[in-house]
Write a protein that holds these residues in place. Structure first.
Motif, PDB file in Angstrom:
ATOM      1  N   GLY A 138       8.419  -1.266   2.094  1.00 46.55           N
ATOM      2  CA  GLY A 138       9.168  -0.654   3.176  1.00 46.55           C
ATOM      3  C   GLY A 138       8.575   0.618   3.722  1.00 46.55           C
ATOM      4  N   ARG A 139       7.429   1.085   3.214  1.00 41.79           N
ATOM      5  CA  ARG A 139       6.870   2.360   3.654  1.00 41.79           C
ATOM      6  C   ARG A 139       5.377   2.232   3.931  1.00 41.79           C
ATOM      7  N   ILE A 140       4.925   3.034   4.896  1.00 43.14           N
ATOM      8  CA  ILE A 140       3.509   3.161   5.194  1.00 43.14           C
ATOM      9  C   ILE A 140       3.162   4.641   5.120  1.00 43.14           C
ATOM     10  N   GLN A 141       2.104   4.983   4.407  1.00 44.13           N
ATOM     11  CA  GLN A 141       1.723   6.382   4.300  1.00 44.13           C
ATOM     12  C   GLN A 141       0.758   6.740   5.423  1.00 44.13           C
ATOM     13  N   ALA A 142       1.064   7.832   6.130  1.00 42.77           N
ATOM     14  CA  ALA A 142       0.210   8.350   7.195  1.00 42.77           C
ATOM     15  C   ALA A 142       0.097   9.850   6.998  1.00 42.77           C
ATOM     16  N   GLY A 143      -0.948  10.288   6.318  1.00 38.71           N
ATOM     17  CA  GLY A 143      -1.089  11.703   6.028  1.00 38.71           C
ATOM     18  C   GLY A 143       0.016  12.169   5.107  1.00 38.71           C
ATOM     19  N   GLN A 144       0.752  13.202   5.534  1.00 40.09           N
ATOM     20  CA  GLN A 144       1.838  13.754   4.733  1.00 40.09           C
ATOM     21  C   GLN A 144       3.162  13.029   4.942  1.00 40.09           C
ATOM     22  N   PHE A 145       3.173  12.005   5.803  1.00 37.75           N
ATOM     23  CA  PHE A 145       4.421  11.338   6.152  1.00 37.75           C
ATOM     24  C   PHE A 145       4.459   9.918   5.580  1.00 37.75           C
ATOM     25  N   ASP A 146       5.669   9.497   5.205  1.00 39.36           N
ATOM     26  CA  ASP A 146       5.962   8.099   4.925  1.00 39.36           C
ATOM     27  C   ASP A 146       6.644   7.520   6.150  1.00 39.36           C
ATOM     28  N   LEU A 147       6.048   6.485   6.732  1.00 37.56           N
ATOM     29  CA  LEU A 147       6.638   5.821   7.890  1.00 37.56           C
ATOM     30  C   LEU A 147       7.453   4.627   7.417  1.00 37.56           C
ATOM     31  N   ILE A 148       8.698   4.561   7.885  1.00 38.88           N
ATOM     32  CA  ILE A 148       9.622   3.503   7.461  1.00 38.88           C
ATOM     33  C   ILE A 148      10.062   2.734   8.704  1.00 38.88           C
ATOM     34  N   PRO A 149       9.375   1.656   9.041  1.00 37.78           N
ATOM     35  CA  PRO A 149       9.749   0.878  10.225  1.00 37.78           C
ATOM     36  C   PRO A 149      10.756  -0.217   9.887  1.00 37.78           C
ATOM     37  N   SER A 150      11.548  -0.593  10.864  1.00 41.87           N
ATOM     38  CA  SER A 150      12.451  -1.731  10.715  1.00 41.87           C
ATOM     39  C   SER A 150      12.749  -2.288  12.095  1.00 41.87           C
TER      40      SER A 150
END
Length: 401
Positions: free
Chosen positions: A26-38
């Motif tokens: 459920g998560r994608i790491q992009a630098g310092q952020f976790d991206l949670i798409p749905s």
């Protein structure tokens, strides 16, 4: 604010690049952020698109909704922070005038400064709509050609003082809400407003799992324009006293009751004195079944007639997990709204809105969920031009990573 949960947020497609990789389900790491798409989508049949009155012709139509969402979550010195966006597009196959596109933006953060001091903040913005025959257009859905649209915002913050090991906890809170209709006719301009609230809540533990609470708020309501009308600007004072409990005989909940005063700037509209309450109880007889009972009473700004609305809400919801992947939910809600007029020659308007809903949910995969749902709404009123009924039946699909 009208869709208000802490995860309103979204985007339809995330394009992976070499710097983006799946960190966990459920998560994608992009630098310092976790991206949670749905992404969620629904197909439903609606038997009264414009909420036409009982004696009027109804519009029947299939409707599809598409709602992509994206949350970006991170931590600042170990404190959670997130920002997100959600888009909702609704298309009616037989009534294109009712199509809509809503946008929601939200940012929030919780900061623990030390063991005694905590701050939380929330910012929300909505570019939304009201279905024809709801909100300002109740009873006149067929008299307007498209849904009313508006911009609204909500900014709130809380500061709490008290350690987890102490019996007492003091919380100061502030909130600003705005509403601005996009239409420029006089009937809409006089509904644009801002609400500024300040308050404090004190909780004191009186048992192993029970606390007493005192909740005091002061709200200042200011309208942008009143033209030739007597101003609806007013100040509200609310004092509630009650208890909060956890895990007591399989129940968790709160119950508060108290005093409400609504004082208009212009004496012609008078001052309202009444009793407000907030009650919410979760009963869990077994781990896989929860019954939620809630009720509240408060005053609201009018969406059309009268000086203000005196509202009472009652609801019951039952969620039950039948199997590991199969669950159901049922709910019944009753909303009683009294539109109060201070003019002696006008009878107050009394509306009763009943809503019944049921859903069957199937978690096909960790990332894929199907739901079939039915919803029936019935509004009755002492005004012949207000009552209507509407039903929806459909299927929803939710997809995550």
């Amino acid at each position: 604010m009208i869709k208000r949960t802490k995860s309103i947020i979204a985007l339809s497609v995330i394009c992976a690049t070499p710097t983006l990789y799946a960190q966990e389900a459920g998560r994608i790491q992009a630098g310092q952020f976790d991206l949670i798409p749905s992404f969620s989508s629904s197909m439903a049949y609606v038997d009264n698109v414009a909420n036409a009155r009982d004696n009027q012709s109804k519009i029947y139509s299939w409707r599809t909704t598409l709602s992509p969402e994206l949350i970006a979550a991170t931590e600042v010195d170990g404190n959670p922070v997130q920002v997100g966006y959600r888009l909702e597009r609704g298309v009616y196959f037989s009534s294109s005038n009712d199509d809509y596109t809503d946008h929601f933006v939200e940012a929030s953060g919780d900061f623990e400064l030390n063991s005694r001091h905590r701050i939380s903040a929330l910012a929300q913005y909505e570019d939304g709509h009201e279905d024809r025959g709801t909100g300002f257009s109740i009873g006149s859905g067929l008299e307007i050609t498209t849904p009313d649209t508006y911009k609204s915002s909500n900014l709130s913050a809380e500061y709490s003082y008290g350690a987890a090991t102490t019996d007492g906890m003091l919380t100061f809170k502030a909130r600003r809400q705005t509403l601005d209709y996009d239409r420029t006719e006089d009937a809409y301009i006089i509904r644009d407003r801002a609400k500024n609230m300040i308050g404090a809540e004190f909780g004191y533990q009186i048992g192993a799992a029970t606390s007493m609470v005192v909740d005091v708020t002061k709200t200042f309501v200011k309208y942008d324009e009143q033209l030739d009308l007597v101003t609806r600007d007013n100040d509200e004072t609310r004092v509630l006293v009650g208890v909060v409990w956890e895990s007591t005989a399989a129940t968790t909940g709160f119950a508060k009751v108290g005093y409400k005063e609504k004082d208009f700037d212009n004496e012609a509209r008078g001052t309202f004195y009444g009793t407000d309450w907030e009650v919410g109880i979760d009963w869990q007889p077994v781990s896989y079944s929860t019954v939620r009972i809630s009720t509240s009473a408060d005053t609201f700004e009018t969406n059309g007639e009268g000086d203000f609305i005196r509202g009472q809400n009652y609801s019951v919801r039952w969620n039950h997990d039948w199997l590991e992947r199969v669950s159901t939910s049922f709910s019944v809600t009753q909303q009683n709204d009294e539109y109060v007029f201070n003019e002696l020659d006008i009878v107050n308007r009394d509306d009763e809105l009943m809503n019944y809903s049921a859903a069957l949910n199937y978690q096909a995969r960790r990332w894929l969920k199907f739901s079939t749902f039915y919803q029936y709404t019935d509004r009755d009123s002492n005004r012949d031009t207000i009552g209507y009924d509407r039903s929806e039946v459909g299927l929803t699909v939710e997809v995550t990573l």
